[in-house]
Design an enzyme around this catalytic site. Structure first.
Site, short mmCIF file in Angstrom:
data_model
loop_
_atom_site.label_atom_id
_atom_site.label_comp_id
_atom_site.label_asym_id
_atom_site.label_seq_id
_atom_site.Cartn_x
_atom_site.Cartn_y
_atom_site.Cartn_z
CG ASN A 38 -5.22 9.82 3.23
OD1 ASN A 38 -5.17 11.02 3.38
ND2 ASN A 38 -4.37 9.18 3.68
CD GLU A 51 -4.85 1.63 -4.96
OE1 GLU A 51 -5.69 0.57 -4.79
OE2 GLU A 51 -4.63 2.52 -4.49
N GLY A 62 0.73 -1.12 -0.08
CA GLY A 62 -0.16 0.23 0.05
C GLY A 62 0.74 1.36 -0.03
CB VAL A 63 -0.08 4.66 0.21
CG1 VAL A 63 -0.31 4.77 -1.19
CG2 VAL A 63 -1.09 4.67 0.92
N GLY A 64 2.61 4.46 1.73
CA GLY A 64 3.23 5.20 3.03
C GLY A 64 4.76 4.52 3.24
N GLY A 97 -7.44 1.29 -2.09
CA GLY A 97 -7.59 -0.02 -2.73
C GLY A 97 -7.38 -1.18 -1.68
CB VAL A 109 4.78 0.24 6.77
CG1 VAL A 109 5.16 -1.23 6.91
CG2 VAL A 109 4.85 0.99 8.05
#
Ligand code: 0RQ
Length: 501
Positions: free
Chosen positions: A377, A287, A261-263, A381, A265
């Site tokens: 946010n 994604e 995912g985002v971020g 996904g 980590v």
């Protein structure tokens, strides 16, 4: 223009941004390209100019996911937005959404192209699409994201094209555009490996729908990635060790594709692949692809990387464009309904890694609403991947705001992912594989291994009293389940005694 717009009739439609934007009026539903990258830059600025000159208007703005300040930032500040869907991450827009000045509904990204095709979002008045080029037949070559653009264009009454000077026409060939059938005629999406190409390298369009073409010099706002911090590195290390261990034990097949995912980590996990010798022939079915994917390709560690967008820092973007042909060999950009397709994610057995705001002692996850009420946010996904991945990892630092917040709580204040979708939970403190544990075993393991030591006694006290006083399969003290949150709202700290003891 010949080089970029190879279909001559569209060259006659080149015009000014002001002229192009005149097709957008009060009440227009504007469906735009853009998914972290690839959003239009000129048209929103024109609308702001008109608002500043006194024109009263509100528009609905539907994108692929988050955009940049050039869309969400400027439109929110000018008070021009009535509805916004889906995922966004702009601070000002977030604040307006939380005041209910902008209407927002959070959607699983995989499902919304089909919803738009079914007419659920109302008429698609105008689509604004950033393109790198237009082919001889008038088909569109998107820039660094695909998102929902193919369906938006298909359904649009009018289309405005922003030709982006910053993105080379040689991007042609990186995209794989495939619009699946709609119910009840759905056939399988024929992707069997992360890198499979099943569609066309362009977006099909009736060129007569194009009402204006503008030239844009504005690049996407560059992404900024900091080096992973210690907490992220600790989480990533445990995650990679776990997968290695399970693979060596024969419980996990080799070569499953990764979604991350985002971020911070997520980035640390990808960075971890660079140092680890175990992970060689990597497939990525995700994604958003970021800088680290280029690094891994350079190290010859990537078999294929599939996503809906490529979000790059300034430096990585230069590198990427310089050696586009080499990267194009490995990278596929797809519509988000394909990159996030539950069917494909389940078939490929994707290892899903997503970040939580908070997780409760039984494994329910909140990724979107701070203290239950304030939108952060959006689910993006994460639900598509968590529900359908072969192993679904949920990661979070054990504490936030310097320890004033525990990210392991008795009961989450909002639910995005249920205990039934989440497999392995990791904080910098430890890892719990919940898949073969009862809810009570999950609670004990999460408190002892994943919660921060400063919150363990408080959590254990809650849990043990719930077991004694209420019992049941997932014991809760309903009058106290949100006591951590309430204490934070009242005192600024979840710790009993405010941490000052
Ligand atoms: O606050 O911004 O004021 O400093 O939340 O937290 O730790 O920086 O983490 O940037 O990874 O974001 C879930 C929001 C995490 C993101 C979320 C505060 C914390 C900080 C951000 P500040 P971090 P990240 C799709 C992938 C949903 C969508 C998704 C997200 C800020 O990962 O939006 O998964 N996910 N998409 O201090 C109050 C808590 C908190 C808290 C952290 N419990 N309560 N505030 N914060 N925990 C799939 C793809 O493939 C892309």
């Amino acid at each position: 223009p010949e080089h970029r717009i190879r279909y001559a009739p569209l060259r006659d439609k080149i015009t000014s941004a002001a002229e192009a934007a005149s097709h957008i009026k009060d009440g227009t539903s504007l469906f735009i390209s853009g998914f972290t990258a690839g959003y239009p830059k000129l048209i929103p600025a024109e609308l702001v100019k008109r608002a500043e000159a006194g024109e009263k208007m509100k528009i609905n703005i539907y994108a692929g996911a988050s955009t940049g300040d050039a869309v969400d930032g400027v439109l929110a500040r000018a008070g021009l937005v009535k509805w916004r869907r889906p995922y966004m991450s702009d601070r000002g827009m977030r604040a307006a959404i939380n005041r209910e000045e902008i209407l927002f509904k959070d959607d699983h990204l995989s499902s919304l192209s089909a919803a738009v095709r079914a007419g659920e979002w109302g008429p698609v008045d105008v689509a604004v699409v950033e393109v790198a080029a237009v082919t001889e037949k008038g088909q569109l070559i998107p820039t660094l994201s695909v998102g929902n653009t193919p369906s938006y264009v298909k359904m649009a009454e009018k289309v405005i094209l922003e030709v982006a000077a910053a993105d080379p026409p040689e991007l042609e060939g990186i995209h794989d555009i495939y619009i699946p059938e709609d119910p009840p005629w759905r056939m399988p999406i024929p992707i069997y490996r992360a890198g499979d190409r099943v569609g066309k390298p362009f977006i099909e369009i009736d060129p007569d729908k194009v009402v204006a073409v503008v030239y844009s010099q504005e690049p996407d706002a560059s992404a900024y990635f900091s080096d992973p911090d210690e907490v992220s590195l600790l989480i990533a290390e445990q995650l990679l060790d776990f997968v290695q261990h399970e693979t060596k034990k024969g419980r996990l097949p080799e070569g499953l594709p990764w979604q991350s995912g985002v971020g911070d980590v997520a980035n640390a996990v990808l960075a971890g692949f660079q140092e680890d010798h175990f992970f060689q022939d990597l497939s990525i079915y995700s994604e958003v692809l970021q800088d680290t994917v280029l690094d891994l390709i350079d190290m010859d560690k990537v078999r294929a990387a599939s996503g809906s967008a490529l979000t790059l820092s300034l430096h990585a973007r230069e590198r990427f464009f310089k050696e586009l042909e080499r990267y194009k060999d490995k990278i596929v950009l797809r519509p988000v309904e394909i990159s996030n397709s539950p069917e494909v994610i389940a078939r490929l057995g994707v290892l899903a890694v997503n970040t939580a705001l908070e997780i409760d002692i039984y494994g329910q996850v909140n990724s979107t609403h701070v203290m239950g009420s304030q939108l952060m946010n959006g689910i993006g996904g994460s639900g598509d991947f968590e529900r359908n991945g072969s192993i679904s990892f949920m990661v979070t630092p054990s504490i936030a705001k310097g320890g004033a917040i525990s990210c392991i709580v008795p009961m989450v204040s909002h639910v995005d992912h249920s205990e039934h979708s989440v497999g392995v939970i990791i904080t910098e403190q430890g890892l719990v594989d919940t898949r073969s544990l009862t809810p009570r075993q999950v609670a004990e393991a999460l408190i002892n291994k994943c919660a921060h030591p400063i919150y363990r006694d408080q959590l254990m006290d809650y849990y043990q009293r719930a077991v004694r006083e209420v019992g049941g399969h997932e014991p809760h003290l309903l009058g106290e389940a949100f006591s951590f949150h309430q204490r934070f709202m009242q005192t600024g700290d979840m710790r009993v005694g405010g941490g000052g003891e």
